[in-house]
Design a protein around this motif. Structure first.
Motif, mmCIF file in Angstrom:
data_model
loop_
_atom_site.group_PDB
_atom_site.id
_atom_site.type_symbol
_atom_site.label_atom_id
_atom_site.label_comp_id
_atom_site.label_asym_id
_atom_site.label_seq_id
_atom_site.Cartn_x
_atom_site.Cartn_y
_atom_site.Cartn_z
ATOM 1 N N ARG A 65 0.819 -1.213 0.000
ATOM 2 C CA ARG A 65 0.000 0.000 0.000
ATOM 3 C C ARG A 65 0.854 1.265 0.000
ATOM 4 N N GLU A 66 1.860 1.306 0.861
ATOM 5 C CA GLU A 66 2.688 2.506 0.966
ATOM 6 C C GLU A 66 3.441 2.778 -0.333
ATOM 7 N N GLY A 67 3.963 1.702 -0.931
ATOM 8 C CA GLY A 67 4.677 1.853 -2.194
ATOM 9 C C GLY A 67 3.770 2.355 -3.307
ATOM 10 N N LEU A 68 2.549 1.851 -3.337
ATOM 11 C CA LEU A 68 1.596 2.255 -4.373
ATOM 12 C C LEU A 68 1.184 3.717 -4.189
ATOM 13 N N PHE A 69 0.904 4.097 -2.948
ATOM 14 C CA PHE A 69 0.504 5.488 -2.696
ATOM 15 C C PHE A 69 1.642 6.447 -3.028
ATOM 16 N N ALA A 70 2.879 6.039 -2.738
ATOM 17 C CA ALA A 70 4.031 6.870 -3.085
ATOM 18 C C ALA A 70 4.141 7.043 -4.595
ATOM 19 N N LEU A 71 3.868 5.979 -5.320
ATOM 20 C CA LEU A 71 3.908 6.044 -6.790
ATOM 21 C C LEU A 71 2.875 7.045 -7.307
ATOM 22 N N PHE A 72 1.645 6.988 -6.765
ATOM 23 C CA PHE A 72 0.600 7.927 -7.182
ATOM 24 C C PHE A 72 0.976 9.365 -6.822
ATOM 25 N N ASN A 73 1.707 9.550 -5.718
ATOM 26 C CA ASN A 73 2.143 10.896 -5.340
ATOM 27 C C ASN A 73 3.221 11.422 -6.269
ATOM 28 N N ASN A 74 4.024 10.507 -6.835
ATOM 29 C CA ASN A 74 5.126 10.901 -7.715
ATOM 30 C C ASN A 74 4.679 11.219 -9.135
ATOM 31 N N TYR A 75 3.573 10.631 -9.548
ATOM 32 C CA TYR A 75 3.082 10.815 -10.915
ATOM 33 C C TYR A 75 1.628 11.291 -10.883
ATOM 34 N N ALA A 76 1.298 12.190 -11.782
ATOM 35 C CA ALA A 76 -0.093 12.645 -11.888
ATOM 36 C C ALA A 76 -0.789 11.792 -12.955
ATOM 37 N N PHE A 77 -1.190 10.592 -12.559
ATOM 38 C CA PHE A 77 -1.821 9.685 -13.523
ATOM 39 C C PHE A 77 -3.184 10.233 -13.957
ATOM 40 N N THR A 78 -3.403 10.259 -15.259
ATOM 41 C CA THR A 78 -4.719 10.651 -15.771
ATOM 42 C C THR A 78 -5.627 9.431 -15.904
#
Length: 334
Positions: A65-78
């Motif tokens: 979960r933490e790794g995934l949330f960090a990924l979403f914080n690093n990229y602005a996925f559309t």
């Protein structure tokens, strides 16, 4: 547009990512590269994607979960396209916990990430296996699917229910795709067509379950990808005609939609094997066996709603699709 593709080292994930990259999209792919089947095949698929400068790979498990949330914080996925899952009906009888971790825990993590980092569209993989004990053909998304016959199928049905909840609560536009027996180059070694090819070339017998009395709606990978790409910029809108007294399972008052994505033309298993034999120039040694637990006799996709929505019309014949697979297989395995 920056698109997250989960399961990017998987069969469908690799083909879909490659198509997006060819069309100029920025793609971030994640995969845990587990050893459910040969990790080298997954790594070689990734090498195909790493040829494109617009591709970024991150090794990550959806259960992190933490790794995934960090990924979403690093990229602005559309857009998010969730193709990561523990696949396989038969393996779910042996290792059910793998399906809980990947298909349930992993999927709720994706939903939560999309909730806190709003995206224009979440597309996710469901499966034809959700039709379970249903006998009415062709399978329609308006049919009730409350009788799965494997844990894998149950997790895919659960994904659809979870997606609807998040569409209802948070307005996330979600589209679930019920894939029907996808095949083609770079496929999964645990799929019948792949293992049949390997066994026939090695002179080993192939296991033909239900004594060959099976039908499958085999769908070539390029047709699948074409349908997915067409849907990418078509997030579902709330269905204003949705009737709470006669609820249609495939749509909702929320921005939620389910589609079948298949060939709409079931093929008898023995005819499929015969086509494979002719392409390989070798006859298979067949071991006829009874039906396996968790399996179904036939699959057959009603694709009318997907055709109406985006003009989806599969065009690859079984012979043409299998020839492309056989050519790839012989080249890859030399």
């Amino acid at each position: 547009m920056t698109i997250l593709v989960t399961g990017a080292a998987g069969f469908i994930g690799m083909h879909f990512s490659k198509r997006l990259l060819e069309e100029g999209y920025e793609v971030v792919g994640i995969d845990n590269l587990n050893d459910y089947y040969d990790p080298k095949l997954k790594e070689d698929r990734l090498l195909e994607l790493k040829k494109y400068s617009r591709f970024t790979f991150v090794q990550l498990d959806l259960a992190d979960r933490e790794g995934l949330f960090a990924l979403f914080n690093n990229y602005a996925f559309t857009h998010v396209v969730n193709l990561a899952a523990q696949a396989g009906v038969r393996y779910s009888l042996q290792n059910p916990y793998a399906y809980v971790d990947s298909n349930l825990v992993g999927f709720v993590n994706i939903l939560e990430a999309c909730r806190h980092n709003p995206v224009k569209h979440l597309i996710y993989a469901s499966s034809s296996s959700v039709y379970g004990a249903n006998a009415k053909m062709p399978f329609s998304t308006s049919d009730n699917v409350d009788h799965p016959v494997s844990l894998y199928a149950a997790t895919k049905k659960a994904n659809e229910l979870m997606a609807h909840t998040y569409s209802h609560l948070y307005g996330i536009p979600t589209t679930g795709l019920r894939f029907f027996t996808v095949y083609g180059p770079w496929g999964r070694p645990d799929m019948a067509y792949f293992s049949f090819t390997k066994s026939i070339l090695e002179g080993k017998p192939i296991k033909v379950f239900n004594y060959g009395n099976m039908k499958r709606d085999f769908t070539y990978i390029d047709d699948i990808v074409e349908g997915m790409v067409r849907l990418l910029d078509r997030p579902p809108l709330p269905n204003k005609q949705w009737d709470r007294f006669h609820p249609d399972p495939s749509s909702s008052y929320a921005p939620y939609k389910i589609y079948n994505i298949g060939h709409n033309q079931p093929v008898k298993l023995l005819d499929f094997i015969q086509t494979l034999e002719s392409l390989l120039g070798m006859e298979a040694k067949k071991e006829f066996l009874p039906m396996q637990l968790g399996d179904v006799e036939a699959t057959y996709a009603d694709i009318d709603d997907l055709h109406q929505a985006v003009g989806f019309q599969p065009s690859t014949s079984i012979r043409d699709g299998l020839k492309k697979f056989v050519d790839w297989y012989k080249a890859y395995y030399q």
